[in-house]
Design a protein around this motif. Structure first.
Motif, mmCIF file in Angstrom:
data_model
loop_
_atom_site.group_PDB
_atom_site.id
_atom_site.type_symbol
_atom_site.label_atom_id
_atom_site.label_comp_id
_atom_site.label_asym_id
_atom_site.label_seq_id
_atom_site.Cartn_x
_atom_site.Cartn_y
_atom_site.Cartn_z
ATOM 1 N N ILE A 180 -124.513 -24.433 8.036
ATOM 2 C CA ILE A 180 -123.211 -24.459 7.356
ATOM 3 C C ILE A 180 -123.323 -25.169 6.003
ATOM 4 O O ILE A 180 -122.694 -24.759 5.019
ATOM 5 C CB ILE A 180 -122.114 -25.100 8.249
ATOM 6 N N ASP A 181 -124.139 -26.223 5.952
ATOM 7 C CA ASP A 181 -124.317 -26.929 4.674
ATOM 8 C C ASP A 181 -125.050 -26.048 3.662
ATOM 9 O O ASP A 181 -124.722 -26.036 2.468
ATOM 10 C CB ASP A 181 -125.088 -28.231 4.892
ATOM 11 N N GLU A 182 -126.052 -25.300 4.141
ATOM 12 C CA GLU A 182 -126.833 -24.451 3.239
ATOM 13 C C GLU A 182 -126.024 -23.239 2.759
ATOM 14 O O GLU A 182 -126.107 -22.842 1.592
ATOM 15 C CB GLU A 182 -128.107 -23.974 3.952
ATOM 16 N N GLN A 183 -125.244 -22.669 3.662
ATOM 17 C CA GLN A 183 -124.490 -21.456 3.314
ATOM 18 C C GLN A 183 -123.202 -21.766 2.547
ATOM 19 O O GLN A 183 -122.718 -20.926 1.788
ATOM 20 C CB GLN A 183 -124.151 -20.663 4.589
ATOM 21 N N ALA A 184 -122.665 -22.980 2.741
ATOM 22 C CA ALA A 184 -121.493 -23.454 1.992
ATOM 23 C C ALA A 184 -120.354 -22.421 1.938
ATOM 24 O O ALA A 184 -120.030 -21.889 0.871
ATOM 25 C CB ALA A 184 -121.907 -23.859 0.580
ATOM 26 N N PRO A 185 -119.722 -22.141 3.075
ATOM 27 C CA PRO A 185 -118.644 -21.137 3.061
ATOM 28 C C PRO A 185 -117.488 -21.511 2.141
ATOM 29 O O PRO A 185 -116.790 -20.618 1.639
ATOM 30 C CB PRO A 185 -118.206 -21.077 4.534
ATOM 31 N N TRP A 186 -117.286 -22.787 1.872
ATOM 32 C CA TRP A 186 -116.220 -23.204 0.964
ATOM 33 C C TRP A 186 -116.468 -22.704 -0.459
ATOM 34 O O TRP A 186 -115.524 -22.413 -1.186
ATOM 35 C CB TRP A 186 -116.072 -24.731 0.992
ATOM 36 N N ALA A 187 -117.756 -22.592 -0.818
ATOM 37 C CA ALA A 187 -118.081 -22.030 -2.133
ATOM 38 C C ALA A 187 -117.991 -20.504 -2.109
ATOM 39 O O ALA A 187 -117.536 -19.865 -3.067
ATOM 40 C CB ALA A 187 -119.473 -22.470 -2.559
ATOM 41 N N LEU A 188 -118.405 -19.917 -0.983
ATOM 42 C CA LEU A 188 -118.362 -18.460 -0.866
ATOM 43 C C LEU A 188 -116.935 -17.924 -0.868
ATOM 44 O O LEU A 188 -116.717 -16.739 -1.196
ATOM 45 C CB LEU A 188 -119.064 -18.027 0.434
ATOM 46 N N LYS A 234 -114.704 -18.315 -2.907
ATOM 47 C CA LYS A 234 -114.339 -17.859 -4.252
ATOM 48 C C LYS A 234 -115.312 -16.802 -4.794
ATOM 49 O O LYS A 234 -114.905 -15.883 -5.508
ATOM 50 C CB LYS A 234 -114.306 -19.039 -5.210
ATOM 51 N N THR A 235 -116.586 -16.930 -4.421
ATOM 52 C CA THR A 235 -117.596 -16.053 -5.037
ATOM 53 C C THR A 235 -117.925 -14.821 -4.211
ATOM 54 O O THR A 235 -118.297 -13.780 -4.770
ATOM 55 C CB THR A 235 -118.891 -16.852 -5.267
ATOM 56 N N ASP A 236 -117.837 -14.924 -2.865
ATOM 57 C CA ASP A 236 -118.249 -13.795 -2.019
ATOM 58 C C ASP A 236 -117.527 -13.878 -0.674
ATOM 59 O O ASP A 236 -118.107 -14.263 0.347
ATOM 60 C CB ASP A 236 -119.763 -13.830 -1.811
ATOM 61 N N PRO A 237 -116.249 -13.497 -0.632
ATOM 62 C CA PRO A 237 -115.452 -13.608 0.601
ATOM 63 C C PRO A 237 -116.069 -12.846 1.776
ATOM 64 O O PRO A 237 -115.971 -13.299 2.927
ATOM 65 C CB PRO A 237 -114.096 -13.023 0.207
ATOM 66 N N GLU A 238 -116.681 -11.701 1.513
ATOM 67 C CA GLU A 238 -117.277 -10.947 2.617
ATOM 68 C C GLU A 238 -118.427 -11.728 3.244
ATOM 69 O O GLU A 238 -118.571 -11.783 4.460
ATOM 70 C CB GLU A 238 -117.780 -9.594 2.116
ATOM 71 N N ARG A 239 -119.243 -12.338 2.398
ATOM 72 C CA ARG A 239 -120.343 -13.156 2.902
ATOM 73 C C ARG A 239 -119.798 -14.376 3.651
ATOM 74 O O ARG A 239 -120.331 -14.775 4.688
ATOM 75 C CB ARG A 239 -121.233 -13.596 1.729
ATOM 76 N N MET A 240 -118.728 -14.950 3.143
ATOM 77 C CA MET A 240 -118.102 -16.083 3.829
ATOM 78 C C MET A 240 -117.710 -15.681 5.250
ATOM 79 O O MET A 240 -117.934 -16.430 6.206
ATOM 80 C CB MET A 240 -116.862 -16.538 3.059
ATOM 81 N N SER A 241 -117.135 -14.496 5.407
ATOM 82 C CA SER A 241 -116.719 -14.032 6.733
ATOM 83 C C SER A 241 -117.911 -13.924 7.679
ATOM 84 O O SER A 241 -117.839 -14.302 8.859
ATOM 85 C CB SER A 241 -116.017 -12.682 6.619
ATOM 86 N N THR A 242 -119.025 -13.436 7.169
ATOM 87 C CA THR A 242 -120.221 -13.297 7.997
ATOM 88 C C THR A 242 -120.760 -14.658 8.418
ATOM 89 O O THR A 242 -121.159 -14.867 9.574
ATOM 90 C CB THR A 242 -121.306 -12.507 7.238
ATOM 91 N N VAL A 243 -120.777 -15.594 7.485
ATOM 92 C CA VAL A 243 -121.246 -16.952 7.791
ATOM 93 C C VAL A 243 -120.359 -17.590 8.854
ATOM 94 O O VAL A 243 -120.847 -18.178 9.834
ATOM 95 C CB VAL A 243 -121.275 -17.812 6.512
ATOM 96 N N LEU A 244 -119.062 -17.482 8.690
ATOM 97 C CA LEU A 244 -118.140 -18.080 9.651
ATOM 98 C C LEU A 244 -118.272 -17.424 11.025
ATOM 99 O O LEU A 244 -118.255 -18.099 12.059
ATOM 100 C CB LEU A 244 -116.698 -17.976 9.147
ATOM 101 N N TYR A 245 -118.416 -16.101 11.040
ATOM 102 C CA TYR A 245 -118.572 -15.407 12.316
ATOM 103 C C TYR A 245 -119.871 -15.840 13.002
ATOM 104 O O TYR A 245 -119.899 -16.076 14.217
ATOM 105 C CB TYR A 245 -118.572 -13.888 12.112
#
Length: 509
Positions: free
Chosen positions: A422-430, A432-443
Motif C-alpha cells: 500500500i505504501d509503494e502503490q500509494a492509492p491516495w496519489a493514484l 488523482k493520476t490514475d483512478p482505474e489503477r487505484m481501484s485495482t490496488v484497493l481491490y
C-alpha cells in the motif's frame, strides 16, 4: 486434507483448584486447532472437562465441610463457565463423576483383568496426594516428590497393573511412531524414562472412597489416573465400540497436555490401551509452563494469573493472540505486561488492524464505500495475491505440528507485504493520476485482507469476524473452501462504514 474427522482433547482439569492461565493456555490452543480443522472441512470432536475423583478431592471437600459430589459440582462449574469467557468451541464437556464415564472405566478394568494384566497385591511406598502419583525412593528430592509436593508412606492392599510387561512394546511403538510424542524434548524424556525400566503400577486404593469402584471388589476404588485417562475414550462412545461416535472418532488425533503430565499420557495411557486391546491415540503434545514477569507462578508469591482478569484488562482476542504467538508451543514462556501491550499495539493494532482500517477507510471516503472493480493485475498485484493464496497450505503444515507461533509469523509475513504494497502503490496519489489503477490496488488489498481475516479466525474469531463483516463477506463464505478466486469479493457491493477492529491499548494511570 479436508472432509475427514478430527478428535482433539485438553486434559481434564483437576477440580481442587480454580482456573488459571495454564488451563486457559491449553484450552485456547485446542480451540485454535479445533476451529482450524472445522474451517478446513473436518468433522471435529473437541473435548474438555474435569477430573473429580481422588484422595486430594476427598480431603479438600472434607476441609470445606461438603460432600465430595457437591464440592466437585461447584468447582467443575468454574471450569465450565470459563469456556464461554474464552470463546471456546468445545463439543463436549466430560466429568469423571458422570455415569457414562463410570461405565467406561469399569469396562476398561474388566478388559485388563480378562487379558491377565491386573493382579492383587500389597502396595508399600511413597505417594504424593497433590500429584496423585507414586514415587520410588530414588525419585525423591530432599524427601519430597520431584514436583516439590510432600509425600507420605502408604501401605495397603492394592491391585496392580503389569506395566513392566509393556516396556518393550512401548519403546517399539515410540520408534515406529516418531511423532507420537511431541515436542522432541518431551519424546526424549519419555523414551529415557521407559528405557530406564518400568515397575508394575498400583491401580487401586482402599484408604479412601471417592472414586470409581473396582468391579466385583467394592473395598477398592480405582487409581485416579486410570480413571482420569479413560475420559478420552468415554467421550468417543466407549464401551459401545459399534457406535457411530466411536467408529468415527476413536482413536483421538491429538491429546494436548502440560509437560508435567506427559508421563501419564505417553506411558501409562498407551500401556493401558495396549493391555485392553484398544487403539492408541495418534499424538500427545506436551506444552510448556508460563512464568509471570520472569518469576515462577505460585500462590505463595501471589502472582497467579487469572485469565478472566487478563481478558477484562486487554481483551479476549488480544489475549488469545498473545498466548499463541509469544512463544513456540512446547517451550516455557514468560508473561509480561509490556510484551502483552507490545503484541497488542504493534502486531494487532499497527500491522493488521491498521491495514484493514486504512484500506476500508479509504474506500469509504473515496469510493462511496463500494467494492471497486479491478482492472488488469500487474506483477506486484499478482505477487501479493499469490502470497495470500499460498498461506493455507503453509498453515496446514504448521497447525498439524501445533506450531501456532510459526503459523502466525507466516500470516504476518503477508500482513507486512500488504503494508509495504500500500505504501509503494500509494492509492491516495493514484486517486488523482490514475483512478482505474487505484481501484485495482484497493481491490488487491481488500482481497488480501479477506484471505488474512478468514485464516485468522481460529486465533481471533470475534475480531476476524468483524473484519469479514466490514468486507461484506457472508457467514457462509468464511471457511477455507472459499479461499479461491471463485469466491473473490464482488465489485459494486456497498459496505458499511468501517470501525477499528484492534484499537491501541493505552495504559491508564
Amino acid at each position: 486434507m479436508t472432509g475427514s474427522r478430527y478428535y482433539i482433547t485438553t486434559p481434564i482439569y483437576y477440580v481442587n483448584d480454580v482456573p488459571h492461565i495454564g488451563h486457559a493456555y491449553t484450552t485456547l490452543a485446542c480451540d485454535a486447532m479445533a476451529r482450524f480443522m472445522r474451517l478446513d472441512g473436518h468433522e471435529v470432536l473437541f473435548l474438555t472437562g474435569t477430573d473429580e475423583h481422588g484422595q486430594k478431592v476427598e480431603k479438600a471437600a472434607a476441609k470445606a465441610g461438603l460432600e465430595p459430589q457437591i464440592f466437585t459440582e461447584r468447582l467443575s462449574r468454574l471450569f465450565r463457565d470459563l469456556l464461554p469467557s474464552l470463546n471456546v468451541s468445545n463439543d463436549d464437556f466430560i466429568r469423571t463423576t458422570e455415569f457414562r464415564h463410570i461405565q467406561s472405566v469399569q469396562e476398561v478394568w474388566r478388559r485388563l483383568v480378562k487379558n491377565g494384566n491386573i493382579y492383587l497385591g500389597q502396595y508399600a511406598g511413597w505417594y504424593s496426594v497433590r500429584d496423585e502419583a507414586y514415587f520410588s525412593e530414588n525419585e525423591l528430592v530432599d524427601g519430597m516428590a520431584p514436583t516439590g509436593a510432600p509425600v507420605e508412606w502408604v501401605e495397603e492392599p492394592s491391585y496392580f497393573f503389569n506395566l513392566s510387561k509393556w516396556q518393550e512394546p512401548l519403546l517399539r511403538y515410540y520408534e515406529e511412531n516418531p511423532d507420537f510424542i511431541a515436542p522432541r524434548s518431551r519424546r526424549n524424556e519419555v523414551v529415557s524414562f521407559v528405557s530406564g525400566g518400568l515397575h508394575d503400577l498400583s491401580v487401586s486404593r482402599t484408604s479412601f472412597k471417592w472414586g470409581v469402584p473396582v468391579p466385583n471388589d467394592d473395598d477398592h476404588i480405582m487409581y485416579v489416573w486410570l480413571d482420569a485417562l479413560t475420559n478420552y475414550i468415554t467421550a468417543a462412545g466407549f464401551p459401545d465400540c459399534a457406535s457411530e461416535t466411536y467408529t468415527k472418532f476413536w482413536p483421538a488425533n491429538l491429546h494436548v497436555v502440560g509437560k508435567d503430565i506427559v508421563r501419564f499420557h505417553a506411558v501409562y495411557w498407551p500401556a493401558f490401551l495396549m493391555a485392553a486391546d484398544l487403539p492408541l491415540p495418534e499424538r500427545v503434545f506436551a506444552h510448556g509452563w508460563w512464568t509471570n514477569e520472569g518469576k515462577k507462578i505460585s500462590k505463595s508469591l501471589g502472582n497467579v494469573i487469572d485469565p478472566l482478569e487478563l481478558i477484562e484488562t486487554f481483551g479476549l482476542d488480544q489475549v488469545r493472540y498473545f498466548l499463541l504467538r509469544e512463544v513456540p508451543f512446547g517451550n516455557d514462556g514468560d508473561f509480561s505486561r509490556s510484551a502483552m501491550i507490545g503484541r497488542m499495539n504493534n502486531d494487532l493494532a499497527n500491522d493488521f488492524g491498521n491495514l484493514s482500517q486504512r484500506v476500508l477507510g479509504f474506500v469509504a471516503k473515496n469510493m462511496g464505500g463500494v467494492i471497486p472493480t479491478p482492472g488488469n493485475f500487474t506483477n506486484d498485484d499478482a505477487a501479493l495475491l499469490d502470497a495470500a493464496e499460498r498461506l493455507l497450505s503453509r498453515l496446514r503444515d504448521e497447525y498439524q505440528s501445533q506450531a501456532f507461533n510459526r503459523a502466525l509469523e507466516t500470516v504476518w509475513n503477508v500482513v507486512g507485504a500488504a503494508n509495504r504494497y500500500i505504501d509503494e502503490q500509494a492509492p491516495w496519489a493514484l486517486r488523482k493520476t490514475d483512478p482505474e489503477r487505484m481501484s485495482t490496488v484497493l481491490y488487491t488489498l481488500m482481497e488480501t485482507i479477506r484471505y488474512l481475516a478468514i485464516l485468522m479466525q481460529p486465533i481471533v474469531p470475534t475480531s476476524a469476524g468483524r473484519m469479514l463483516d466490514q468486507l461484506g463477506v457472508g457467514i457462509g463464505a468464511r471457511d477455507f473452501r472459499c479461499l479461491t478466486e471463485a469466491h473473490r469479493l464482488s465489485p459494486g457491493i456497498k459496505l458499511t462504514k468501517p470501525t477499528p477492529v484492534f484499537p491501541k491499548y493505552t495504559e491508564t494511570k
